[in-house]
Design a protein around this motif. Structure first.
Motif, PDB file in Angstrom:
ATOM      1  N   VAL A  59       6.895   3.949   3.263  1.00 14.96           N
ATOM      2  CA  VAL A  59       7.300   4.349   1.920  1.00 14.96           C
ATOM      3  C   VAL A  59       8.557   5.219   1.991  1.00 14.96           C
ATOM      4  O   VAL A  59       8.561   6.251   2.668  1.00 14.96           O
ATOM      5  N   ASP A  60       9.592   4.802   1.298  1.00 14.45           N
ATOM      6  CA  ASP A  60      10.841   5.546   1.211  1.00 14.45           C
ATOM      7  C   ASP A  60      10.567   6.888   0.537  1.00 14.45           C
ATOM      8  O   ASP A  60      10.088   6.939  -0.596  1.00 14.45           O
ATOM      9  N   GLN A  61      10.883   7.977   1.230  1.00 14.53           N
ATOM     10  CA  GLN A  61      10.587   9.312   0.703  1.00 14.53           C
ATOM     11  C   GLN A  61      11.419   9.688  -0.515  1.00 14.53           C
ATOM     12  O   GLN A  61      11.061  10.627  -1.221  1.00 14.53           O
ATOM     13  N   SER A  62      12.509   8.971  -0.769  1.00 13.60           N
ATOM     14  CA  SER A  62      13.255   9.268  -1.996  1.00 13.60           C
ATOM     15  C   SER A  62      12.493   8.777  -3.216  1.00 13.60           C
ATOM     16  O   SER A  62      12.690   9.276  -4.321  1.00 13.60           O
ATOM     17  N   LEU A  63      11.594   7.807  -3.021  1.00 15.79           N
ATOM     18  CA  LEU A  63      10.760   7.305  -4.118  1.00 15.79           C
ATOM     19  C   LEU A  63       9.497   8.141  -4.276  1.00 15.79           C
ATOM     20  O   LEU A  63       9.126   8.524  -5.379  1.00 15.79           O
ATOM     21  N   ILE A  64       8.820   8.367  -3.140  1.00 14.53           N
ATOM     22  CA  ILE A  64       7.564   9.121  -3.154  1.00 14.53           C
ATOM     23  C   ILE A  64       7.584  10.053  -1.941  1.00 14.53           C
ATOM     24  O   ILE A  64       7.340   9.613  -0.812  1.00 14.53           O
ATOM     25  N   PRO A  65       7.878  11.341  -2.141  1.00 15.19           N
ATOM     26  CA  PRO A  65       7.987  12.266  -1.012  1.00 15.19           C
ATOM     27  C   PRO A  65       6.707  12.392  -0.176  1.00 15.19           C
ATOM     28  O   PRO A  65       6.764  12.522   1.034  1.00 15.19           O
ATOM     29  N   ASP A  66       5.542  12.342  -0.819  1.00 12.77           N
ATOM     30  CA  ASP A  66       4.267  12.454  -0.102  1.00 12.77           C
ATOM     31  C   ASP A  66       3.351  11.316  -0.563  1.00 12.77           C
ATOM     32  O   ASP A  66       2.512  11.487  -1.445  1.00 12.77           O
ATOM     33  N   PRO A  67       3.505  10.123   0.044  1.00 12.89           N
ATOM     34  CA  PRO A  67       2.732   8.964  -0.424  1.00 12.89           C
ATOM     35  C   PRO A  67       1.223   9.139  -0.323  1.00 12.89           C
ATOM     36  O   PRO A  67       0.496   8.691  -1.202  1.00 12.89           O
ATOM     37  N   ALA A  68       0.736   9.810   0.712  1.00 14.02           N
ATOM     38  CA  ALA A  68      -0.716   9.993   0.851  1.00 14.02           C
ATOM     39  C   ALA A  68      -1.282  10.802  -0.304  1.00 14.02           C
ATOM     40  O   ALA A  68      -2.343  10.481  -0.842  1.00 14.02           O
ATOM     41  N   LYS A  69      -0.575  11.823  -0.695  1.00 10.22           N
ATOM     42  CA  LYS A  69      -1.032  12.646  -1.822  1.00 10.22           C
ATOM     43  C   LYS A  69      -0.927  11.879  -3.141  1.00 10.22           C
ATOM     44  O   LYS A  69      -1.792  11.991  -4.002  1.00 10.22           O
ATOM     45  N   ALA A  70       0.116  11.072  -3.277  1.00 10.12           N
ATOM     46  CA  ALA A  70       0.338  10.331  -4.527  1.00 10.12           C
ATOM     47  C   ALA A  70      -0.773   9.328  -4.816  1.00 10.12           C
ATOM     48  O   ALA A  70      -1.077   9.068  -5.974  1.00 10.12           O
ATOM     49  N   VAL A  71      -1.361   8.764  -3.778  1.00  7.22           N
ATOM     50  CA  VAL A  71      -2.423   7.758  -3.978  1.00  7.22           C
ATOM     51  C   VAL A  71      -3.737   8.189  -3.324  1.00  7.22           C
ATOM     52  O   VAL A  71      -4.537   7.367  -2.898  1.00  7.22           O
ATOM     53  N   GLU A  72      -3.951   9.476  -3.302  1.00 12.63           N
ATOM     54  CA  GLU A  72      -5.142  10.040  -2.670  1.00 12.63           C
ATOM     55  C   GLU A  72      -6.436   9.425  -3.215  1.00 12.63           C
ATOM     56  O   GLU A  72      -7.334   9.058  -2.472  1.00 12.63           O
ATOM     57  N   ARG A  73      -6.516   9.280  -4.510  1.00 11.33           N
ATOM     58  CA  ARG A  73      -7.723   8.729  -5.135  1.00 11.33           C
ATOM     59  C   ARG A  73      -7.937   7.270  -4.718  1.00 11.33           C
ATOM     60  O   ARG A  73      -9.036   6.866  -4.382  1.00 11.33           O
ATOM     61  N   ALA A  74      -6.872   6.474  -4.718  1.00 16.09           N
ATOM     62  CA  ALA A  74      -6.974   5.054  -4.341  1.00 16.09           C
ATOM     63  C   ALA A  74      -7.338   4.891  -2.872  1.00 16.09           C
ATOM     64  O   ALA A  74      -7.964   3.904  -2.490  1.00 16.09           O
ATOM     65  N   MET A  75      -6.974   5.855  -2.025  1.00 17.90           N
ATOM     66  CA  MET A  75      -7.242   5.767  -0.581  1.00 17.90           C
ATOM     67  C   MET A  75      -8.648   6.240  -0.204  1.00 17.90           C
ATOM     68  O   MET A  75      -9.084   5.992   0.915  1.00 17.90           O
ATOM     69  N   ARG A  76      -9.368   6.873  -1.121  1.00 20.74           N
ATOM     70  CA  ARG A  76     -10.710   7.376  -0.793  1.00 20.74           C
ATOM     71  C   ARG A  76     -11.598   6.269  -0.260  1.00 20.74           C
ATOM     72  O   ARG A  76     -11.732   5.214  -0.864  1.00 20.74           O
ATOM     73  N   GLY A  77     -12.181   6.519   0.900  1.00 16.59           N
ATOM     74  CA  GLY A  77     -13.095   5.560   1.510  1.00 16.59           C
ATOM     75  C   GLY A  77     -12.405   4.420   2.237  1.00 16.59           C
ATOM     76  O   GLY A  77     -13.055   3.509   2.709  1.00 16.59           O
ATOM     77  N   ARG A  78     -11.088   4.462   2.361  1.00 20.06           N
ATOM     78  CA  ARG A  78     -10.332   3.396   3.031  1.00 20.06           C
ATOM     79  C   ARG A  78      -9.699   3.930   4.307  1.00 20.06           C
ATOM     80  O   ARG A  78      -9.173   5.030   4.324  1.00 20.06           O
ATOM     81  N   ASP A  79      -9.744   3.124   5.331  1.00 20.06           N
ATOM     82  CA  ASP A  79      -9.026   3.444   6.562  1.00 20.06           C
ATOM     83  C   ASP A  79      -7.611   2.879   6.517  1.00 20.06           C
ATOM     84  O   ASP A  79      -6.696   3.410   7.135  1.00 20.06           O
ATOM     85  N   LEU A  80      -7.468   1.761   5.838  1.00 24.26           N
ATOM     86  CA  LEU A  80      -6.177   1.091   5.737  1.00 24.26           C
ATOM     87  C   LEU A  80      -5.812   0.924   4.276  1.00 24.26           C
ATOM     88  O   LEU A  80      -6.694   0.789   3.442  1.00 24.26           O
ATOM     89  N   PRO A  81      -4.580   0.912   3.971  1.00 25.10           N
ATOM     90  CA  PRO A  81      -3.423   0.883   4.853  1.00 25.10           C
ATOM     91  C   PRO A  81      -3.041   2.284   5.324  1.00 25.10           C
ATOM     92  O   PRO A  81      -3.376   3.287   4.703  1.00 25.10           O
ATOM     93  N   ILE A  82      -2.324   2.315   6.433  1.00 28.46           N
ATOM     94  CA  ILE A  82      -1.696   3.546   6.881  1.00 28.46           C
ATOM     95  C   ILE A  82      -0.431   3.703   6.049  1.00 28.46           C
ATOM     96  O   ILE A  82       0.326   2.749   5.884  1.00 28.46           O
TER      97      ILE A  82
END
Length: 118
Positions: A59-82
């Protein structure tokens, strides 16, 4: 003769989420690219996390500086994607960056731990 059993696992894809200006370079390097505007970046990343078959999303940081935080809810319970934040090409050539060569050298040094001089 017994048929081999398939594990059911599918090949995970690698993709780069970036702006349209940077997308061309990634495509020329052979990467799958999804180019988006800053306004639609988080929505697209959420869609990719929940509905895509991606193992790694750069993820280009100019679009989303902290991608993990931006989609934290969607990533719950998922190992992938990195989610791999990557420095923006725009940062190297912004008005705040006095020396683009020094900027790129710092990225290399921070990433691998030492300088490479050509």
């Amino acid at each position: 003769m017994a048929e081999p059993k398939h594990s059911g696992n599918t090949m995970q894809k690698v993709v780069v989420l970036t702006d349209s200006e940077s997308a061309t370079g990634f495509r020329l390097a052979g990467s799958e690219v999804i180019d988006v505007t800053p306004e639609k970046a988080v929505t697209e990343l959420e869609r990719m996390v929940t509905h895509g078959n991606y193992g790694l999303i750069a993820v280009d940081q100019s679009l989303i500086p902290d991608p993990a935080k931006a989609v934290e809810r969607a990533m719950r319970g998922r190992d992938l994607p990195i989610l791999l934040p990557i420095p923006s090409l725009q940062d190297a050539f912004s008005h705040d960056t006095v020396d683009a060569k020094a900027y790129m050298g710092k990225l290399v040094r921070d990433t691998i731990g030492f300088d490479i001089k050509l």
